[in-house]
Design a protein around this motif. Sequence first.
Motif, PDB file in Angstrom:
ATOM      1  N   ASP A 169       0.857  -1.187   0.000  1.00  0.00           N
ATOM      2  CA  ASP A 169       0.000   0.000   0.000  1.00  0.00           C
ATOM      3  C   ASP A 169       0.896   1.241   0.000  1.00  0.00           C
ATOM      4  O   ASP A 169       1.578   1.534   0.978  1.00  0.00           O
ATOM      5  CB  ASP A 169      -0.893  -0.012   1.252  1.00  0.00           C
ATOM      6  N   ILE A 170       0.888   1.961  -1.117  1.00  0.00           N
ATOM      7  CA  ILE A 170       1.742   3.148  -1.248  1.00  0.00           C
ATOM      8  C   ILE A 170       0.901   4.416  -1.402  1.00  0.00           C
ATOM      9  O   ILE A 170       1.322   5.391  -2.034  1.00  0.00           O
ATOM     10  CB  ILE A 170       2.701   3.010  -2.451  1.00  0.00           C
ATOM     11  N   THR A 171      -0.293   4.407  -0.798  1.00  0.00           N
ATOM     12  CA  THR A 171      -1.203   5.550  -0.940  1.00  0.00           C
ATOM     13  C   THR A 171      -0.559   6.838  -0.448  1.00  0.00           C
ATOM     14  O   THR A 171      -0.643   7.884  -1.106  1.00  0.00           O
ATOM     15  CB  THR A 171      -2.499   5.287  -0.162  1.00  0.00           C
ATOM     16  N   ARG A 172       0.088   6.797   0.704  1.00  0.00           N
ATOM     17  CA  ARG A 172       0.714   8.010   1.249  1.00  0.00           C
ATOM     18  C   ARG A 172       1.782   8.534   0.301  1.00  0.00           C
ATOM     19  O   ARG A 172       1.903   9.747   0.089  1.00  0.00           O
ATOM     20  CB  ARG A 172       1.308   7.730   2.629  1.00  0.00           C
ATOM     21  N   ARG A 173       2.582   7.633  -0.247  1.00  0.00           N
ATOM     22  CA  ARG A 173       3.628   8.073  -1.172  1.00  0.00           C
ATOM     23  C   ARG A 173       3.030   8.717  -2.406  1.00  0.00           C
ATOM     24  O   ARG A 173       3.494   9.753  -2.870  1.00  0.00           O
ATOM     25  CB  ARG A 173       4.499   6.881  -1.569  1.00  0.00           C
ATOM     26  N   ARG A 174       1.973   8.099  -2.939  1.00  0.00           N
ATOM     27  CA  ARG A 174       1.337   8.643  -4.140  1.00  0.00           C
ATOM     28  C   ARG A 174       0.728  10.014  -3.858  1.00  0.00           C
ATOM     29  O   ARG A 174       0.813  10.932  -4.671  1.00  0.00           O
ATOM     30  CB  ARG A 174       0.247   7.688  -4.641  1.00  0.00           C
ATOM     31  N   MET A 175       0.108  10.178  -2.700  1.00  0.00           N
ATOM     32  CA  MET A 175      -0.471  11.466  -2.345  1.00  0.00           C
ATOM     33  C   MET A 175       0.601  12.527  -2.219  1.00  0.00           C
ATOM     34  O   MET A 175       0.430  13.670  -2.652  1.00  0.00           O
ATOM     35  CB  MET A 175      -1.268  11.350  -1.044  1.00  0.00           C
ATOM     36  N   SER A 176       1.736  12.146  -1.636  1.00  0.00           N
ATOM     37  CA  SER A 176       2.845  13.092  -1.510  1.00  0.00           C
ATOM     38  C   SER A 176       3.378  13.484  -2.882  1.00  0.00           C
ATOM     39  O   SER A 176       3.670  14.658  -3.141  1.00  0.00           O
ATOM     40  CB  SER A 176       3.967  12.485  -0.659  1.00  0.00           C
ATOM     41  N   GLU A 177       3.510  12.489  -3.769  1.00  0.00           N
ATOM     42  CA  GLU A 177       4.001  12.781  -5.115  1.00  0.00           C
ATOM     43  C   GLU A 177       3.024  13.678  -5.867  1.00  0.00           C
ATOM     44  O   GLU A 177       3.429  14.608  -6.569  1.00  0.00           O
ATOM     45  CB  GLU A 177       4.212  11.469  -5.884  1.00  0.00           C
TER      46      GLU A 177
END
Length: 537
Positions: free
Chosen positions: A144-152
């Motif tokens: 789950d990379i949701t936080r990373r995607r939101m940051s990007e």
Amino acid sequence: MATGRKNNDTDQPQLDTEREGQGAGVPATGNLFFAAVEMTRMPMVVTDPHQPDNPIAFVNDAFLDMTGYEEAEVLGRNCRILQGPETDSETVAEIRTALAEQRAVAVDILNYKADGTPFWNALFIGPIFDSRGRLIHWSSSQMDITRRRMSEQSLRQAQKMEAIGQLTAGLAHDFNNLLQAISGNLELAAHHAAGHPVLESAIERASRAAHKGGCLTQQLLTFARKQRLDPRRVNLNTLVVEFSEMLVRSMGGQVELQLDLHPGLPACVVDPTHLQMALLNVVINARDAMPQGGRATVGTSVVQDARRTDAHPLPAGGCVVLWVADQGRGMTSEVRRRAIEPFFTTKEPGTGLGLAMVHGFVQQSHGRLEIDSAPERGTTVRMIFPVAQDRAAGAAPPAMPAVRTGPDTATILLVEDSEDVRQVADHYLRSLGYQVLAASSGEEALDLLAHAGGVDLLFTDVIMPGGMNGLQLAERVRQRQPGLPVLLTTGYMDELASQGAQLPSMAVLGKPYRRNELAESIRTALGRTPAPAGQEG
């Protein structure tokens, strides 16, 4: 099949490593493989390509924890159960192609948990072959990379806004100087065109166009978060009630406006004027989404969902929400995704700056903007702001600078590098009854001041060519006349933002300005209520 997108997903075709008793014999290492998958902390799925539709044959606890599914809900089903309305079809096609070619693939894909919550899944799918090179299973690892995607995504948006902000800022000063000269001379021409209907009409149309040009520049600066805000402690309920008459008028006759205000709403700290303009933009969008009529609701609430607060993230201490909901045609996922992009619009005609401006203002106010919408289901726009801290209350306003005593007619030192703008400002000031010393640079202004011996107010542009800007000039002048009132004017507020500590004792007048706006700003800066002789001629 699994759904995917480069480097992410939980929907995926998985490897088939046959266990004993499943189809053609499996190497003795098969059971070891499943044991290893079960024990790993990374979410894992194994699928059986020899069964119809490549069903899931095995999942570990980490996968169940990540997706919220029970084991019985996924075994025997295809990984596409993780796909949803916004899963990218091209990513899914990329996965299917890799499966058909029996090769590994790594994608990021938007998947959905058992409760419908979307999440970005970093997905790696690889084939498992037996010793004779035959495909026996597909295996996939996920994250789950949701936080990373939101940051990007936030970083990309910030970079886009910065690029447009730099472009706009580079043009704003010169463009608003041109608009100041145009609108100022039109105002002077209108005074002498009295009694000539054709000239009066032409001047009025040109003045409206110049005003729209100034508003367009301001929208761009607002979007780019380059405008100067005047944040105050505000109760959103009070603001909505006081502004409701304007909101009702903006709706026209076919759309009903309702209020749904949360009682006892905590205060927040925002610029009330800019918030009203942001609210009006959203309300007008709601009206335009219901051309056949309907109902729009303006409401307030308190954020109580910890997941939403964590997702943004917002300062600790709670948040309040100003929201607008309509019953209109709604947005597709693509339109919703691009709604805050500058110059993107579905209206004809339209500038595509409305929601971009709202987003810029909310971000600059340390808040966040949320948009929920679906086709034929209406749209809800939420402006979320941190609750005001107690220390923000009761801040004393800055003391009014002392005014030099002297004759009733004050002397103003006017400093403006643009000759056209300087002539307009000079004419305005003299028509208002003031004496004027005009200079084209900070250095020339200091020379004039040395010979004049003193003035009652410094009225200066902020950004000027040469070695001295308006803020530096104000500091030099106040060394000679401590407490001298200063009125700054600029078409671009960014430089002021970096000098915030100096601004409480300096008023600011944005360009382009009208004669009456200049008159009011001068009176306020001088601390005088009555107008000087001959002001309103």
